[in-house]
Design a protein around this motif. Sequence first.
Motif, PDB file in Angstrom:
ATOM      1  N   ALA A   1     -23.707  44.660 -43.795  1.00  0.00           N
ATOM      2  CA  ALA A   1     -23.787  43.882 -42.566  1.00  0.00           C
ATOM      3  C   ALA A   1     -25.262  43.695 -42.215  1.00  0.00           C
TER       4      ALA A   1
ATOM      5  N   ARG B   1     -27.770  43.738 -39.064  1.00  0.00           N
ATOM      6  CA  ARG B   1     -27.812  44.202 -37.677  1.00  0.00           C
ATOM      7  C   ARG B   1     -29.250  44.280 -37.194  1.00  0.00           C
ATOM      8  N   ARG B   2     -29.373  44.290 -35.864  1.00  0.00           N
ATOM      9  CA  ARG B   2     -30.701  44.475 -35.279  1.00  0.00           C
ATOM     10  C   ARG B   2     -31.271  45.840 -35.659  1.00  0.00           C
ATOM     11  N   VAL B   3     -32.558  45.859 -35.901  1.00  0.00           N
ATOM     12  CA  VAL B   3     -33.267  47.110 -36.101  1.00  0.00           C
ATOM     13  C   VAL B   3     -33.306  47.854 -34.761  1.00  0.00           C
TER      14      VAL B   3
ATOM     15  N   VAL C   1     -29.706  50.608 -45.264  1.00  0.00           N
ATOM     16  CA  VAL C   1     -28.818  51.127 -46.308  1.00  0.00           C
ATOM     17  C   VAL C   1     -29.419  50.902 -47.698  1.00  0.00           C
TER      18      VAL C   1
ATOM     19  N   ASN D   1     -34.872  41.646 -29.885  1.00  0.00           N
ATOM     20  CA  ASN D   1     -33.565  42.256 -30.155  1.00  0.00           C
ATOM     21  C   ASN D   1     -32.761  42.428 -28.864  1.00  0.00           C
TER      22      ASN D   1
ATOM     23  N   ARG E   1     -38.465  46.843 -44.681  1.00  0.00           N
ATOM     24  CA  ARG E   1     -37.699  45.708 -45.174  1.00  0.00           C
ATOM     25  C   ARG E   1     -36.867  45.148 -44.029  1.00  0.00           C
ATOM     26  N   VAL E   2     -37.524  44.384 -43.173  1.00  0.00           N
ATOM     27  CA  VAL E   2     -36.808  43.749 -42.086  1.00  0.00           C
ATOM     28  C   VAL E   2     -37.057  42.250 -42.153  1.00  0.00           C
ATOM     29  N   VAL E   3     -36.156  41.514 -41.547  1.00  0.00           N
ATOM     30  CA  VAL E   3     -36.248  40.065 -41.517  1.00  0.00           C
ATOM     31  C   VAL E   3     -36.389  39.659 -40.059  1.00  0.00           C
ATOM     32  N   ALA E   4     -37.168  38.610 -39.822  1.00  0.00           N
ATOM     33  CA  ALA E   4     -37.433  38.217 -38.441  1.00  0.00           C
ATOM     34  C   ALA E   4     -36.952  36.799 -38.172  1.00  0.00           C
ATOM     35  N   GLU E   5     -36.511  36.608 -36.951  1.00  0.00           N
ATOM     36  CA  GLU E   5     -36.081  35.299 -36.491  1.00  0.00           C
ATOM     37  C   GLU E   5     -36.798  35.046 -35.162  1.00  0.00           C
TER      38      GLU E   5
ATOM     39  N   GLU F   1     -35.791  38.270 -33.087  1.00  0.00           N
ATOM     40  CA  GLU F   1     -34.857  39.245 -33.643  1.00  0.00           C
ATOM     41  C   GLU F   1     -35.482  39.876 -34.876  1.00  0.00           C
ATOM     42  N   PHE F   2     -35.427  41.191 -34.965  1.00  0.00           N
ATOM     43  CA  PHE F   2     -35.769  41.912 -36.192  1.00  0.00           C
ATOM     44  C   PHE F   2     -34.481  42.540 -36.709  1.00  0.00           C
ATOM     45  N   VAL F   3     -34.064  42.165 -37.906  1.00  0.00           N
ATOM     46  CA  VAL F   3     -32.787  42.677 -38.422  1.00  0.00           C
ATOM     47  C   VAL F   3     -32.987  43.303 -39.794  1.00  0.00           C
ATOM     48  N   HIS F   4     -32.006  44.085 -40.189  1.00  0.00           N
ATOM     49  CA  HIS F   4     -32.005  44.671 -41.537  1.00  0.00           C
ATOM     50  C   HIS F   4     -30.563  44.858 -41.999  1.00  0.00           C
ATOM     51  N   PHE F   5     -30.421  45.322 -43.251  1.00  0.00           N
ATOM     52  CA  PHE F   5     -29.093  45.548 -43.817  1.00  0.00           C
ATOM     53  C   PHE F   5     -28.603  46.930 -43.412  1.00  0.00           C
ATOM     54  N   VAL F   6     -27.371  46.984 -42.940  1.00  0.00           N
ATOM     55  CA  VAL F   6     -26.745  48.282 -42.685  1.00  0.00           C
ATOM     56  C   VAL F   6     -25.397  48.304 -43.399  1.00  0.00           C
TER      57      VAL F   6
END
Lengths: 280, 287
Positions: free
Chosen positions: A47, A49-51, A61, B228, B252-256, B279-284
């Motif tokens: 998924a 998700r926001r950091v 992950v 965020n 390793r984050v992606v930004a919008e 937004e700063f997002v990553h994979f979980v």
Amino acid sequence: MQASTNRLVVGGKPLRSRLFLGTGRYPSPTVMRQALDASGAHVITFAIRRVNLDGVEDDSVLRHLADRDLVFLPNTSGAADAEEAVRIARLAREAGLGDWIKVEISAHPRSLMPDPLETLRATERLVAEGFVALPYTSDDPMLCKRLEEAGAAAVMPGGSPIGTGLGLLNPYNLGWIAEEAKVPVIIDAGLGSAADAAQAMELGADGILVNTPVARARDPVAMARAMMLAIEAGRLSRLAGRIPRKRYATASSAPEGRLFAAPDAAAGGRHAGAVEGGGR
Amino acid sequence: MRTIHECKLYVVSGENYHPDRGLLEVMEAAIRGGADIVQLRDKASPKRELLRKARAMRELTRRLGTLFIVNDHPDIALAAEADGVHLGQDDLPVASARQMLGPDRLIGVSTHALPQAIAAERAGADYIGAGPVYPTGTKPDRPAATLSYISEAARAVRIPFFAIGGIHPGNAEDVLAAGASRLCAVSAVVGSPDPEEACRRLRGYIDRRQASRPPSPSAAARARLTVNGRAVETPAATLLELAAEYRLADRRVVAERNGEVVPRASWPDVPVREGDRIEFVHFVGGG
């Protein structure tokens, strides 16, 4: 169902396994890694998700999977419509781990049922942007056909709502979808145990996607292996061709040469033995 | 005893720049001119010779009350009782050096871009060198990091950073104007016929700049954004600086920004403005 090639190919990519494994809800990253090994899965889902802005730890992950040759299938969970799904897909692609995307648009909070119209819209747009789109969809043969026509690399009908473990609620529809589809069919969501995986494959699916039934099993690593074996068993069974269902029994042992005479069918079997067998 | 936070002018040795004069003579002149931290940098000598020089430098710096750092070698630093060690990007990691040196000795790291600076800070470095600001003869192969890195570091780095690389009295004011409050020099000092005067001039620029600088960034320069989903105020001017503020620059984050993905390569160039939604997002884990 694809022709009986041995390898599943999705979006032009030959895959080592027909099991797609989710990465959520494991007891620990170590168990997740071990389950992944036991499953033999080649495609794993994530998924976006926001950091956590307050956390300094890198909880991505990917940190636990960096050393592996895997195909990454991020999902668009959390999107309520096509617009949001496309945004999430673009973010996922920017991570630089490929252009596969599982279209997942669940608008209903309790059923998490995929929204068919938004899923179709998102698939059209993502295909146009060059994504390898694998939509998670309801088990509707016509919708799966529409998704295929929209350019989906595979269709992923649910067996039952996500995380319920209710198994395949509509095998009839799923069988139809597998029979009609010209792209791979991956049964996604709702499976509870290895039996469901085997059933999905027997229905003609090309693969399955599981997360909760492995991650939340008492022993996730053992269940991961069970899923792998069930897929193999189910697929072999499908290819081998099951016998037709019949109303009445047919003896497995040939009647010729039997020691005693056959019961009289007209008598319905009752007391026939006593008459023929002569008892006292 | 001085702390690293008090230090403003860092001078690194380079004996090839003064073949006719001794190491101690030149370094003493630098310290008398205002250097408050000095480093023994000698890539050529065998270790035994290096230790001899390090011990002599320790003697000198103890007498004059400046900090003394050894380049590259934690073992030499320990043996010579130096105040710490300075590491390049290809040397020992900070954690390993820390194991050897203990909590009290200083560890400095050379950095050439903001993600390295953030990584060094997170790894527990006490200070960093930031540069090369200008092309330099000391590191001929390395492209200059330019003044923009100094500005980024000034916003995003919390431990002391010394601007380094081609800095001399003629350009020091530019470097300070870009946001540096500490300078490091090699050839401009030890290659000068008068190292003491060179340090005095550099020191003068640093002290004047310090006196004229406002005590803290003014509230007017801070933008109010949503990051965020959270309302924040930030001094960051670019997306990279904003990422660095949250310790995300090397992750390793992606930004919008306002609904559009911003490729990582453009983070240094994309401004963050009042009202932006970031937004700063990553994979979980997920299914």
